[in-house]
Design a protein around this motif. Structure first.
Motif, PDB file in Angstrom:
ATOM      1  N   PHE A  37       3.198  -7.076 -17.994  1.00  0.00           N
ATOM      2  CA  PHE A  37       2.394  -6.881 -16.791  1.00  0.00           C
ATOM      3  C   PHE A  37       3.307  -6.774 -15.572  1.00  0.00           C
ATOM      4  N   LEU A  38       3.103  -5.709 -14.789  1.00  0.00           N
ATOM      5  CA  LEU A  38       3.858  -5.510 -13.562  1.00  0.00           C
ATOM      6  C   LEU A  38       2.980  -5.711 -12.327  1.00  0.00           C
ATOM      7  N   VAL A  39       1.690  -5.393 -12.454  1.00  0.00           N
ATOM      8  CA  VAL A  39       0.752  -5.490 -11.337  1.00  0.00           C
ATOM      9  C   VAL A  39      -0.595  -5.946 -11.880  1.00  0.00           C
ATOM     10  N   ARG A  40      -1.239  -6.841 -11.133  1.00  0.00           N
ATOM     11  CA  ARG A  40      -2.592  -7.305 -11.473  1.00  0.00           C
ATOM     12  C   ARG A  40      -3.276  -7.736 -10.192  1.00  0.00           C
ATOM     13  N   GLY A  41      -4.351  -7.070  -9.810  1.00  0.00           N
ATOM     14  CA  GLY A  41      -5.105  -7.503  -8.642  1.00  0.00           C
ATOM     15  C   GLY A  41      -5.530  -6.351  -7.758  1.00  0.00           C
ATOM     16  N   LEU A  42      -5.976  -6.705  -6.558  1.00  0.00           N
ATOM     17  CA  LEU A  42      -6.409  -5.708  -5.582  1.00  0.00           C
ATOM     18  C   LEU A  42      -5.203  -5.149  -4.829  1.00  0.00           C
ATOM     19  N   PRO A  43      -5.258  -3.871  -4.422  1.00  0.00           N
ATOM     20  CA  PRO A  43      -4.157  -3.315  -3.640  1.00  0.00           C
ATOM     21  C   PRO A  43      -4.007  -4.040  -2.299  1.00  0.00           C
ATOM     22  N   ALA A  44      -2.780  -4.197  -1.869  1.00  0.00           N
ATOM     23  CA  ALA A  44      -2.530  -4.783  -0.562  1.00  0.00           C
ATOM     24  C   ALA A  44      -3.002  -3.832   0.536  1.00  0.00           C
ATOM     25  N   ARG A  45      -2.863  -2.538   0.306  1.00  0.00           N
ATOM     26  CA  ARG A  45      -3.310  -1.499   1.235  1.00  0.00           C
ATOM     27  C   ARG A  45      -3.679  -0.275   0.411  1.00  0.00           C
ATOM     28  N   ALA A  46      -4.581   0.541   0.921  1.00  0.00           N
ATOM     29  CA  ALA A  46      -4.947   1.817   0.301  1.00  0.00           C
ATOM     30  C   ALA A  46      -4.959   2.877   1.398  1.00  0.00           C
ATOM     31  N   PHE A  47      -4.373   4.027   1.129  1.00  0.00           N
ATOM     32  CA  PHE A  47      -4.257   5.091   2.122  1.00  0.00           C
ATOM     33  C   PHE A  47      -4.887   6.381   1.607  1.00  0.00           C
ATOM     34  N   GLU A  48      -5.137   7.284   2.531  1.00  0.00           N
ATOM     35  CA  GLU A  48      -5.703   8.603   2.266  1.00  0.00           C
ATOM     36  C   GLU A  48      -6.982   8.462   1.454  1.00  0.00           C
ATOM     37  N   SER A  49      -7.024   8.935   0.208  1.00  0.00           N
ATOM     38  CA  SER A  49      -8.253   8.811  -0.597  1.00  0.00           C
ATOM     39  C   SER A  49      -8.231   7.551  -1.444  1.00  0.00           C
ATOM     40  N   GLY A  50      -7.308   6.638  -1.158  1.00  0.00           N
ATOM     41  CA  GLY A  50      -7.182   5.415  -1.940  1.00  0.00           C
ATOM     42  C   GLY A  50      -8.430   4.550  -1.879  1.00  0.00           C
TER      43      GLY A  50
END
Length: 97
Positions: A37-50
């Motif tokens: 596992f490298l990432v688990r959870g909500l994004p810290a930020r989302a940009f453009e169509s994120g």
């Protein structure tokens, strides 16, 4: 053989109990199949169509290993536990050489 990355996003979680049961089974199933596992959870930020949705990124030794993890009896048990408790998007992407 290049590594592979399993990218899993949860579009909607409709049943937290089923999601928790899935997570309890899915993590050990992925690790037993060689996933890290490298990432688990909500994004810290989302940009453009994120879109802000729960995301998991798991590294595997190869595409074949990631597909075998998905097909494994242990992961299939996790999927049964999740049932219709979430709407997901799962992708397996080969790493650049």
């Amino acid at each position: 053989m290049p590594k592979a990355y399993w990218i899993n996003t949860f579009r909607v979680i409709t049943d937290q109990g089923r999601f928790a049961a899935y997570a309890e089974l899915a993590g050990p199933a992925m690790e037993a199949a060689g996933g890290r596992f490298l990432v688990r959870g909500l994004p810290a930020r989302a940009f453009e169509s994120g879109v802000v949705e729960r995301t998991t990124l798991i590294e595997f030794p190869s595409v074949d290993a990631a597909v075998a993890a998905y097909d494994s009896p242990a992961y299939q048990e996790a999927l049964r536990a999740l049932g219709d408790g979430a709407e997901r998007d799962v992708r397996i992407v080969e790493a650049l050489p």
